[in-house]
Write a protein that holds these residues in place. Sequence first.
Motif, PDB file in Angstrom:
ATOM      1  N   GLU A  87       0.838  -1.202   0.000  1.00 24.74           N
ATOM      2  CA  GLU A  87       0.000   0.000   0.000  1.00 24.74           C
ATOM      3  C   GLU A  87       0.875   1.255   0.000  1.00 24.74           C
ATOM      4  N   LEU A  88       1.944   1.237   0.797  1.00 21.78           N
ATOM      5  CA  LEU A  88       2.862   2.375   0.820  1.00 21.78           C
ATOM      6  C   LEU A  88       3.476   2.590  -0.555  1.00 21.78           C
ATOM      7  N   ILE A  89       3.935   1.526  -1.202  1.00 26.24           N
ATOM      8  CA  ILE A  89       4.524   1.666  -2.531  1.00 26.24           C
ATOM      9  C   ILE A  89       3.501   2.214  -3.515  1.00 26.24           C
ATOM     10  N   LYS A  90       2.279   1.703  -3.467  1.00 32.82           N
ATOM     11  CA  LYS A  90       1.228   2.199  -4.359  1.00 32.82           C
ATOM     12  C   LYS A  90       1.009   3.692  -4.152  1.00 32.82           C
ATOM     13  N   GLU A  91       0.878   4.103  -2.902  1.00 36.27           N
ATOM     14  CA  GLU A  91       0.614   5.510  -2.620  1.00 36.27           C
ATOM     15  C   GLU A  91       1.824   6.392  -2.956  1.00 36.27           C
ATOM     16  N   MET A  92       3.022   5.859  -2.800  1.00 33.49           N
ATOM     17  CA  MET A  92       4.208   6.615  -3.218  1.00 33.49           C
ATOM     18  C   MET A  92       4.194   6.808  -4.732  1.00 33.49           C
ATOM     19  N   CYS A  93       3.769   5.804  -5.472  1.00 36.83           N
ATOM     20  CA  CYS A  93       3.669   5.936  -6.934  1.00 36.83           C
ATOM     21  C   CYS A  93       2.621   6.983  -7.306  1.00 36.83           C
ATOM     22  N   VAL A  94       1.490   6.986  -6.595  1.00 35.82           N
ATOM     23  CA  VAL A  94       0.455   8.003  -6.827  1.00 35.82           C
ATOM     24  C   VAL A  94       1.046   9.389  -6.620  1.00 35.82           C
ATOM     25  N   LEU A  95       1.733   9.571  -5.513  1.00 37.89           N
ATOM     26  CA  LEU A  95       2.323  10.872  -5.195  1.00 37.89           C
ATOM     27  C   LEU A  95       3.396  11.264  -6.209  1.00 37.89           C
ATOM     28  N   ALA A  96       4.217  10.318  -6.611  1.00 42.97           N
ATOM     29  CA  ALA A  96       5.291  10.615  -7.567  1.00 42.97           C
ATOM     30  C   ALA A  96       4.731  11.061  -8.920  1.00 42.97           C
ATOM     31  N   HIS A  97       3.588  10.531  -9.291  1.00 44.25           N
ATOM     32  CA  HIS A  97       2.979  10.892 -10.575  1.00 44.25           C
ATOM     33  C   HIS A  97       2.105  12.146 -10.487  1.00 44.25           C
ATOM     34  N   ALA A  98       1.936  12.703  -9.295  1.00 44.11           N
ATOM     35  CA  ALA A  98       1.017  13.821  -9.084  1.00 44.11           C
ATOM     36  C   ALA A  98       1.337  15.031  -9.944  1.00 44.11           C
ATOM     37  N   ASP A  99       2.608  15.297 -10.164  1.00 44.03           N
ATOM     38  CA  ASP A  99       2.978  16.487 -10.937  1.00 44.03           C
ATOM     39  C   ASP A  99       3.310  16.148 -12.388  1.00 44.03           C
ATOM     40  N   ASP A 100       2.963  14.942 -12.821  1.00 35.84           N
ATOM     41  CA  ASP A 100       3.200  14.471 -14.194  1.00 35.84           C
ATOM     42  C   ASP A 100       4.674  14.425 -14.571  1.00 35.84           C
ATOM     43  N   GLU A 101       5.551  14.449 -13.588  1.00 34.98           N
ATOM     44  CA  GLU A 101       6.996  14.373 -13.843  1.00 34.98           C
ATOM     45  C   GLU A 101       7.603  13.362 -12.878  1.00 34.98           C
ATOM     46  N   LEU A 102       7.848  12.151 -13.360  1.00 41.38           N
ATOM     47  CA  LEU A 102       8.467  11.121 -12.531  1.00 41.38           C
ATOM     48  C   LEU A 102       9.978  11.240 -12.691  1.00 41.38           C
ATOM     49  N   SER A 103      10.633  11.782 -11.677  1.00 40.15           N
ATOM     50  CA  SER A 103      12.074  12.020 -11.763  1.00 40.15           C
ATOM     51  C   SER A 103      12.855  10.763 -11.393  1.00 40.15           C
TER      52      SER A 103
END
Length: 144
Positions: A87-103
């Motif tokens: 669940e943490l990994i899923k939510e981290m992925c959601v947050l990372a994609h929030a600004d449409d720039e996965l660094s």
Amino acid sequence: MVDLQMEMDMDCVAKLTEDQRIAFLKAFSRLAAADGHLDPEEKEFIRHVAVSFGVSSRRVDEILQIDNDEEIINAVKTIDNRRAALELIKEMCVLAHADDELSDEETALIGKVGMAMGIDLDKIEQISDRLIWLEEAKIIFEEV
């Protein structure tokens, strides 16, 4: 952009200790700042999650100041519930994609956090790909 209001599995989160819930939030905070800036939408997401976790605003302000990957890695090692770790990994992925720039920094941190909790990189990639696919499906089916 990934929907930041995605439903989190609160049943598995409810089983976590306070320290484990704080570890969740520290991971979010560090990830949000990994690309060099903390967007207002990312901060709001962290604050929203903190409220749902029952974390005081004083603790959230402290959590938003995290600037050390090693502190995060050590904190998430305490999460020994596999479902909560996923669940943490899923939510981290959601947050990372929030600004449409996965660094690269965000990707690396998610990988380190996952590995610290015993989640292999292939599983992390599956989770991230699934989130992207769901967002693309919304566009295809004109749900945005």
